[in-house]
Design a protein around this motif. Structure first.
Motif, mmCIF file in Angstrom:
data_model
loop_
_atom_site.group_PDB
_atom_site.id
_atom_site.type_symbol
_atom_site.label_atom_id
_atom_site.label_comp_id
_atom_site.label_asym_id
_atom_site.label_seq_id
_atom_site.Cartn_x
_atom_site.Cartn_y
_atom_site.Cartn_z
ATOM 1 N N TRP A 16 0.849 -1.197 0.000
ATOM 2 C CA TRP A 16 0.000 0.000 0.000
ATOM 3 C C TRP A 16 0.882 1.243 0.000
ATOM 4 O O TRP A 16 1.905 1.294 0.682
ATOM 5 N N ILE A 30 -4.501 1.455 7.897
ATOM 6 C CA ILE A 30 -4.410 0.610 6.698
ATOM 7 C C ILE A 30 -3.995 -0.816 7.048
ATOM 8 O O ILE A 30 -4.702 -1.777 6.735
ATOM 9 N N GLU A 80 -9.015 -6.967 -1.152
ATOM 10 C CA GLU A 80 -8.311 -5.686 -1.138
ATOM 11 C C GLU A 80 -9.080 -4.627 -1.919
ATOM 12 O O GLU A 80 -9.097 -3.454 -1.542
ATOM 13 N N PRO A 94 -3.835 -1.391 -3.954
ATOM 14 C CA PRO A 94 -2.483 -1.873 -3.626
ATOM 15 C C PRO A 94 -1.886 -2.687 -4.761
ATOM 16 O O PRO A 94 -2.583 -3.173 -5.654
#
Length: 661
Positions: A16, A30, A80, A94
């Protein structure tokens, strides 16, 4: 693949990026959120590791060995994408990459030039050299280390902006609105079709200076009046130096299913043609070539196996005194090894350093079954039996005892199949190589050996009164000497049996005293390997900027050159600070956490003094010279211990100094 090691735990890395967010915020907003979601939606997770840095978060998912990695990647990508809505606004999806824990650097390319700037070197490595090198089969090439990331900078003149009544936001909006790539199309005029371009973006960087920012009262303010646009670079966080000269470093990694030798050979073949497309004064130098170590390791294993086979055959020839018997036994060695290789291939294993080591280990004991079979056949022949009956009786009598002895040797390796983690992936193929070779030798002693005896020894005892050959004379002389030695041994053994209590007590005491060596012997997963490389990690106090880290590394390099003489010192490569890309952090195990870290790679020349001597000298000298720094040595890329580094933490004990603030 002659160097592929059997460590193939599948790993998926999630990277990320969110510029400007602190490490603590990255971890809380995160990393933590992602880890919780992964554990509920992704199957077959063995464990999860994560690292949160300023603007970068890296989450590594280690899967079970039996996991379907394609399914795991699909599940990871799905969750994700769903997580984006719950994360800070403006964050980009990501980067998800899959690699094996055995993906290690096989060669590194150092780029330097006497005329090109660091910015130009970085741009050339990233946009021109890397796309061509990635075509090498089995190679994985992350972003370059060092250099400067190119970008167009707009340097604001705050005084001029105040005079014009402008704010930085006005400049940003003007650049965004007038630096556009707008679709246009074509115009057909007569028999020709022309491409039509719109004046939506300047053709050059200097043209950006002519963008109007504000039109007021009939006067237009251009960007050049309140700012200056230039070809610049982002703040540097990573510096690479080769023997004191700044440059760029490209690491070429191998994936888990490729051969180091193939990758390096193909890369070296490709480099000359690639260099023709790059600037003439750009120098590309291969550094830390691991194929040399692999070739040396494989050659060493094969050489030791050949020596063991030759010595085994020589001893059999001396004790049996019959070249026919020696040839029969010698033939069973390569056939047993070949059978083991076929079995390994059927199980999906490869010819690697561990399996070659197992085969070399088995060479000396592969001849046992064949030797016992031939000796028993010889005994029946000397008792007057004909050849056919001697073979049937001799081979049949020792069938069960030979099987039991073979299984006893194989049982020794059974516990290896119950190992877990790294040890299992390393030592199970070794055990399989030995077990398969031993079982093959037993089968051959029941089938091939009696057949060859029937073919080769049909006339071996036809003329007992014939003049003895040179081999027979040497054999008889050796046998006579051995009988004398055995006579002395019997005397010593009889004496010990007479005083068995004293001898037993003395031997037991010796064994107990030997246990004291446990406290002075070192402990390691692998024996030390002198690969001629030293990997030194330097850590400055928290908050040290990259320029200061570079200055400290320069001082450390001077100490390295003092400790290691010029006749032994090859290349000193400094990789300082935090890489620009999270991909590099994902592949790396250097333990780098910021611009305060530096990795110093030292390569020694051929015929150098033992590496550990220089390591110990540096351990003693560096803390004295730099009391505010911390140093520790890590396993080199050529060392097999590299495969045990499953986490980012250093694995070698540090040489600590005053703790960093």
């Amino acid at each position: 693949m002659l160097d592929k090691l059997p460590y193939n735990i599948p790993v998926v890395s999630i990277i990320w990026n969110y510029s400007g967010l602190s490490a603590q915020e990255m971890a809380q907003r995160i990393t933590a959120t992602n880890e919780r979601s992964l554990t509920t939606t992704v199957n077959d997770i063995e464990h999860i590791e994560s690292q949160s840095l300023a603007g970068i978060a890296i989450i590594k998912i280690f899967f079970q060995p039996t996991a379907n990695i394609q399914t795991a990647i699909a599940q990871t990508v799905s969750i994700e994408q769903a997580q984006l809505r719950a994360l800070p606004p403006g964050i980009t999806p990501p980067l998800i990459i899959k690699y094996s824990a055995s993906s290690i650097p096989v060669v590194q390319l150092g780029l330097s030039s006497p005329t090109m700037t660091e910015q130009a070197l970085g741009d050339t490595a990233l946009n021109f050299l890397r796309p061509q090198l990635i075509t090498v089969p089995g190679a994985a090439i992350p972003y370059p280390y060092g250099g400067k990331s190119r970008l167009v900078s707009v340097d604001l003149d705050t005084q001029a902006m105040l005079a014009k009544g402008l704010t930085p936001t006005d400049v940003v909006n003007a650049v965004n609105a007038q630096n556009l790539a707008l679709p246009s199309g074509t115009a057909k005029i007569g028999s020709t079709e022309f491409n039509v371009s719109m004046n939506g973006s300047p053709d050059t960087i200097a043209g950006l200076n002519n963008i109007p920012v504000l039109a007021k009262n009939g006067s237009t303010t251009y960007l050049s009046e309140v700012a200056r646009v230039r070809d610049g670079f982002s703040p540097q966080t990573n510096i690479v130096r080769q023997n004191g000269q700044r440059g760029v470093l490209i690491s070429v990694l191998k994936n888990g299913g490729s051969s180091t030798l193939d990758i390096v050979n193909n890369l070296r073949k490709l480099l000359p043609s690639v260099a023709q497309t790059l600037p003439e004064d750009l120098k590309i130098e291969p550094l830390f070539d691991q194929s040399l170590f692999v070739k040396a390791a494989i050659s060493g294993v094969i050489r030791e196996a050949i020596i063991a086979a030759c010595l085994t055959a020589a001893m059999i020839l001396l004790f049996l005194g019959n070249w026919r018997s020696t040839c029969i036994i010698a033939v069973s060695i390569p056939l047993s090894i070949l059978s083991s290789i076929l079995a390994l291939y059927a199980l999906g294993e490869t010819i690697n350093i561990m399996t070659l080591g197992g085969l070399a280990l088995a060479v000396g004991i592969l001849v046992d079954d064949a030797t016992v079979t031939i000796e028993n056949i010889e005994r029946h022949l000397h008792q007057g039996s004909d050849l056919h009956k001697a073979i049937l009786d001799g081979a049949g009598e020792i069938a069960v005892p030979a099987l039991v002895s073979t299984l006893c040797i194989c049982i020794v390796f059974v516990p290896m199949f119950f190992l877990a983690g790294v040890a299992r992936y390393l030592f199970v193929p070794l055990a399989e190589a030995v077990v398969f070779a031993m079982l093959a030798s037993y089968v051959l002693s029941r089938t091939l050996v009696p057949t060859m005896v029937m073919l080769m020894m049909d006339h071996a005892h036809a003329d007992p009164d014939a003049k003895p050959s040179l081999l027979q004379r040497v054999y008889r002389k050796f046998d006579a000497g051995f009988e004398k030695f055995r006579g002395g041994y019997i005397v010593i053994l009889s004496s010990l049996l007479t005083h068995r209590k004293r001898f037993g007590g003395a031997f037991l005491g010796f064994c107990i005293l030997s246990l004291g060596l446990v406290f002075v012997l070192g402990r390691d997963f692998f024996p030390s390997v002198d690969s001629g490389q030293i990997r030194l990690h330097m850590r400055a106090p928290t908050g040290t900027r990259i320029e200061e880290t570079a200055r400290l590394a320069d001082e450390v390099d001077k100490v390295v050159r003092e400790v290691i003489p010029a006749k032994d010192l090859g290349t000193v490569l400094d990789n300082l600070g935090l890489p620009y890309s999270g991909i590099n952090l994902s592949y790396s195990n250097a333990g780098t956490i910021g611009t305060l870290d530096g990795e110093i790679l030292i390569s020694l020349k051929e015929d150098h003094s033992p590496t550990h001597i220089y390591v110990e000298k540096l351990r003693r000298e560096l803390p004295k010279r730099f009391p505010g720094l911390e140093f520790f040595f890590q396993p080199t890329f050529a060392c097999l211990q590299r495969l045990t580094c499953r986490s980012r933490a250093p694995t070698c004990r540090p040489i600590t100094t005053t703790p960093a603030s």
